[in-house]
Design an enzyme around this catalytic site. Structure first.
Site, PDB file in Angstrom:
ATOM      1  N   ALA A  97       0.931  -1.193   0.014  1.00 36.46           N
ATOM      2  CA  ALA A  97       0.027  -0.047   0.030  1.00 36.46           C
ATOM      3  C   ALA A  97       0.948   1.191   0.115  1.00 36.46           C
ATOM      4  O   ALA A  97       0.310   2.347   0.040  1.00 36.46           O
ATOM      5  CB  ALA A  97      -0.914   0.079   1.198  1.00 36.46           C
TER       6      ALA A  97
ATOM      7  N   ASP B 220       2.023  -9.845  -8.778  1.00 37.61           N
ATOM      8  CA  ASP B 220       1.973 -10.799 -10.128  1.00 37.61           C
ATOM      9  C   ASP B 220       1.184  -9.724 -10.993  1.00 37.61           C
ATOM     10  O   ASP B 220       1.596  -9.564 -12.250  1.00 37.61           O
ATOM     11  CB  ASP B 220       1.368 -11.973  -9.962  1.00 37.61           C
ATOM     12  CG  ASP B 220       2.084 -13.095  -8.957  1.00 37.61           C
ATOM     13  OD1 ASP B 220       3.427 -12.534  -8.438  1.00 37.61           O
ATOM     14  OD2 ASP B 220       1.519 -13.899  -8.563  1.00 37.61           O
TER      15      ASP B 220
HETATM   16  P1  ADP Z   1       3.580  -8.672  -3.484  1.00 39.26           P
HETATM   17  O1  ADP Z   1       2.355  -9.228  -3.859  1.00 39.26           O
HETATM   18  O2  ADP Z   1       4.799  -9.153  -4.419  1.00 39.26           O
HETATM   19  O3  ADP Z   1       4.074  -8.531  -2.020  1.00 39.26           O
HETATM   20  P2  ADP Z   1       3.186  -5.858  -2.777  1.00 39.26           P
HETATM   21  O4  ADP Z   1       2.339  -6.324  -1.885  1.00 39.26           O
HETATM   22  O5  ADP Z   1       4.187  -4.818  -2.971  1.00 39.26           O
HETATM   23  O6  ADP Z   1       3.513  -7.074  -3.914  1.00 39.26           O
HETATM   24  O7  ADP Z   1       2.092  -5.060  -3.999  1.00 39.26           O
HETATM   25  C1  ADP Z   1       2.122  -5.055  -5.322  1.00 39.26           C
HETATM   26  C2  ADP Z   1       1.244  -3.826  -5.683  1.00 39.26           C
HETATM   27  O8  ADP Z   1      -0.083  -3.922  -5.596  1.00 39.26           O
HETATM   28  C3  ADP Z   1       1.542  -2.377  -5.015  1.00 39.26           C
HETATM   29  O9  ADP Z   1       2.873  -1.849  -5.602  1.00 39.26           O
HETATM   30  C4  ADP Z   1       0.171  -1.729  -5.281  1.00 39.26           C
HETATM   31  O10 ADP Z   1       0.124  -1.006  -6.225  1.00 39.26           O
HETATM   32  C5  ADP Z   1      -0.691  -2.858  -5.050  1.00 39.26           C
HETATM   33  N1  ADP Z   1      -1.239  -3.063  -3.758  1.00 39.26           N
HETATM   34  C6  ADP Z   1      -0.840  -3.843  -2.713  1.00 39.26           C
HETATM   35  N2  ADP Z   1      -1.449  -4.083  -1.563  1.00 39.26           N
HETATM   36  C7  ADP Z   1      -2.288  -2.938  -1.861  1.00 39.26           C
HETATM   37  C8  ADP Z   1      -3.127  -2.212  -0.878  1.00 39.26           C
HETATM   38  N3  ADP Z   1      -3.454  -2.485   0.330  1.00 39.26           N
HETATM   39  N4  ADP Z   1      -3.828  -1.068  -1.072  1.00 39.26           N
HETATM   40  C9  ADP Z   1      -3.904  -0.600  -2.487  1.00 39.26           C
HETATM   41  N5  ADP Z   1      -2.695  -1.167  -3.392  1.00 39.26           N
HETATM   42  C10 ADP Z   1      -2.148  -2.213  -3.015  1.00 39.26           C
END
Ligand code: ADP
Length: 308
Positions: free
Chosen positions: A229, A259
């Site tokens: 986030a 992904d």
């Molecule tokens: P991973 O699933 O590889 O751990 P992240 O958690 O960093 O990746 O999430 C990837 C992308 O998904 C973030 O850069 C953001 O754009 C979106 N995202 C993830 N969690 C949230 C959230 N709680 N609110 C809004 N966007 C989110």
């Protein structure tokens, strides 16, 4: 315009999730397949998206190939191995908390790089090559070396090689092998797309700067560090940009957030070369993905119509 090929390499598994009353729902998912799915949803029709993996000759493998094909993703490079079966995982729900059980130790995908000629043929046929730390983790060491050698050839030939470290310690024999092989994956790539929480937990990075610095030092040209986030940091040829995440009313299921971000980002980046704009687009797609259940959200729910 001539067709261009996006090739994703890795393992797609059978997914069983709770459907109530003790019933299980069957699906198909896996990190590199999920990214192929979102790349297909977002890329223009003059791109083909192909999945490179190995499957068995059982009915479940047939069903998975049919599913991949129906998703608009090419299956012609998929290796079929007699007597083998796909990997499987189950999503368990207890008091609202999700946990995962895996049956993948002997999955056909572990042999995806056992035939060096097929690996070479697949990588040579592609314009863009995508793989992950999970792809490397499931392979026998000598097959990981085969795959990495082909990937380095692709990088040397000027292709866009993209790597998501997707660090899963349980899949690796030791931390040492994991660190060495993931670093080798990054060194063989042009663009590295790590998630900061994984890098902090397993490489000990104390800041996003540290993650960027480490992958740069290995020879990655461009880096996108995802931070849930808290948005993403881009370092493209040394130029830094921050792109915030989109606000989400209710986070329903974060499976495949990274992904989907990767698939959407790459689709835009490949078409425009504008990394910050591609990251803003991908943040929108990932926000929709975390607002829905499941790893694979259908195109109609991704809000793509106004985006092209
Ligand atoms: P991973 O699933 O590889 O751990 P992240 O958690 O960093 O990746 O999430 C990837 C992308 O998904 C973030 O850069 C953001 O754009 C979106 N995202 C993830 N969690 C949230 C959230 N709680 N609110 C809004 N966007 C989110």
């Amino acid at each position: 315009m001539s067709a261009r090929r996006f090739l994703s390499i890795g393992e797609c598994m059978v997914e069983l999730s709770q459907a109530g009353d003790g019933l299980l729902r069957k699906g198909f998912a896996g990190d590199t397949f999920n990214t192929a799915w979102y790349a297909r949803a977002c890329l223009a029709a003059d791109w083909s998206v192909d999945y490179f993996t190995a499957l068995g000759d059982d009915a479940m493998s047939d069903e998975m190939v049919a599913f991949i094909d129906k998703s608009g993703i090419g299956t012609s490079l998929i290796r079929r191995i007699r007597g083998r079966t796909p990997g499987l995982y189950m999503i368990n729900l207890k008091d609202g908390e999700r946990s995962f059980s895996y049956w993948r130790d002997n999955s056909a995908a572990r042999s995806l790089a056992a035939d060096p000629d097929r690996v070479r043929e697949a990588v040579e046929s592609a314009d863009v090559v995508y793989f992950s730390g999970i792809t490397l983790a499931i392979l026998p060491r000598e097959d990981a070396a085969t795959l990495l050698a082909e990937i380095r050839r692709a990088k040397a030939a000027g292709k866009l090689v993209v790597f998501d470290p997707n660090i899963r310690p349980r899949l690796w024999a030791s931390y040492d092998v994991m660190h060495t092989t993931i670093s080798e994956g990054a060194r063989s790539s042009v663009l590295v797309m790590p998630s900061f929480d994984d890098e902090a937990a397993h490489f000990g990075d104390d800041s996003i700067d540290a993650t960027i610095h480490r992958y740069k030092a290995l020879g990655a040209v461009n880096i996108v560090v995802k931070n849930g986030a808290d948005g993403v940091r881009l370092n493209f040829a040394g130029e830094e940009t921050f792109v915030p995440a989109e606000k989400v009313k209710k986070v329903v299921d974060t499976t495949s957030a990274g992904d989907s971000f990767n698939g959407a980002f790459l689709s835009r980046y490949l078409e425009t070369g504008d990394a910050p704009a591609a990251a803003r687009f991908a943040a929108g797609v990932a926000a929709r993905v975390v607002s829905e259940h499941g790893a694979l959200v259908v195109k109609e729910k991704l809000g793509l119509s106004g985006g092209r």
